[in-house]
Design a protein around this motif. Sequence first.
Motif, PDB file in Angstrom:
ATOM      1  N   ALA A  86      28.953 -20.164  64.733  1.00 24.03           N
ATOM      2  CA  ALA A  86      30.274 -20.037  65.355  1.00 24.03           C
ATOM      3  C   ALA A  86      30.977 -18.774  64.887  1.00 24.03           C
ATOM      4  O   ALA A  86      31.638 -18.086  65.673  1.00 24.03           O
ATOM      5  CB  ALA A  86      31.117 -21.270  65.034  1.00 24.03           C
ATOM      6  N   LYS A 140      29.358 -15.798  66.618  1.00 22.43           N
ATOM      7  CA  LYS A 140      29.848 -15.682  68.003  1.00 22.43           C
ATOM      8  C   LYS A 140      31.259 -15.108  68.025  1.00 22.43           C
ATOM      9  O   LYS A 140      31.589 -14.252  68.850  1.00 22.43           O
ATOM     10  CB  LYS A 140      29.830 -17.070  68.653  1.00 22.43           C
ATOM     11  N   HIS A 141      32.099 -15.574  67.112  1.00 19.84           N
ATOM     12  CA  HIS A 141      33.476 -15.080  67.032  1.00 19.84           C
ATOM     13  C   HIS A 141      33.484 -13.586  66.740  1.00 19.84           C
ATOM     14  O   HIS A 141      34.236 -12.817  67.349  1.00 19.84           O
ATOM     15  CB  HIS A 141      34.224 -15.850  65.933  1.00 19.84           C
ATOM     16  N   HIS A 182      35.799 -17.763  59.334  1.00 22.29           N
ATOM     17  CA  HIS A 182      36.668 -17.305  60.412  1.00 22.29           C
ATOM     18  C   HIS A 182      37.872 -16.546  59.846  1.00 22.29           C
ATOM     19  O   HIS A 182      38.308 -15.538  60.407  1.00 22.29           O
ATOM     20  CB  HIS A 182      37.153 -18.498  61.234  1.00 22.29           C
ATOM     21  N   ASP A 196      32.211 -26.076  63.127  1.00 25.21           N
ATOM     22  CA  ASP A 196      31.494 -24.805  63.166  1.00 25.21           C
ATOM     23  C   ASP A 196      29.988 -24.986  63.070  1.00 25.21           C
ATOM     24  O   ASP A 196      29.224 -24.139  63.528  1.00 25.21           O
ATOM     25  CB  ASP A 196      31.957 -23.897  62.019  1.00 25.21           C
TER      26      ASP A 196
END
Length: 422
Positions: free
Chosen positions: A139, A142-143, A165, A294
Amino acid sequence: MGTHVIKMPDIGEGIAEVELSQWHVKVGDLVVEDQVLADVMTDKAMVDIPSPVHGKVIALGGQPGEVMAVGSVLISIEVEGAGNLKESAAPAPVKEAPVAPKVETIVENKPAAAPRPAPACQGPVVAREADERPLASPAVRKHALDLGIQLRLVRGTGPAGRILHEDLEAYLAQGQANASAPAAAAYTQRNDEEQIQVIGMRRKIAQRMQDATQRAAHFSYVEEIDVTAIEELRAHLNEKHGASRGKLTLLPFLVRALVVALRDFPQMNARYDDEAQVITRLGAVHVGVATQSDVGLMVPVVRHAEARSLWDSAAEISRLANAARNGKASRDELSGSTITLTSLGALGGIVSTPVLNLPEVAIVGVNKIVERPMVVKGQVVIRKMMNLSSSFDHRVVDGMDAALFIQAIRGLLEQPATLFVE
């Protein structure tokens, strides 16, 4: 100097082999006691393997995605002391991250966001080799791709330098704060590719999904529900008791509706052992609540929902969801459900086809709430409407029973007072 060989530990529950999911170290790294060396995947959980010693990594026993037997060599570490070879099993895992056994997953089809240009002046830069792959979840990768950020330049603040993140946002904010050059063109051709090996949790989810769809005879039933009254009740209760008891979402009301409806439809609160050809109906209602994180979709379990109040259910749902998202849910909290509730919240769409959480025989899917003009007693009025998209195992659940079960839930939600009439 001596060599300390760490063997794959016996994680328990009769497990003879596990999958090596990810290394957190490489040959040449200096490690300290209790530092996480690797993640391994069992049938139920992802577990971290810590180091029992200080030293230098001199050999790794396998590659990510490899299935390793308990007792096989996991890693070799050079330690100070006598030159003889020392062996041990890795110490007990210090943390376990949940995996979603036998759960449904819904893929949202949406256009890929255009990548943002990288800030002209970046935040603190980490010196990594161009081919070095920093630690980060799919995740987060991808972010970063959506943001146009090269992960190798980002400093990770998670365990073993894992990029989170928050690190991406901090990196982007720092770059924007220092930016002085004009922004790059809004549209840039891209030809890069990334291959992601299906291992660890994603492999386990894929196996469970394939097993569920191949073994169960799925059929789905969709019903429209007027949730205006239940939403008014929820707003009233939150206004009156929210400060002292906590805010209520729609989920605890849905859990309550399941509990009440199952009194008349016990065949839905069951598990089917298709090998032994035995259906087990359960009095206890252990509701699995599908939760996205995530690391994948997980299903923590609200145990004995039949004995919980609205606020008790709400608190437990919140606690389990936070534990799952933070990777702190235990194996017991991720197993033993008797029926599953799945919702994508505001992204719930109009209809979905949830996949059964085997060996359960029913899963209730919640779609988003929308306001629509409806005809009520000859008048056109605005009502809050929501679909329930539910799936059942047709091997043991008849279509008529499934329809009546969902209609019972509909009646309870449209007349919310009946949720609390014993």
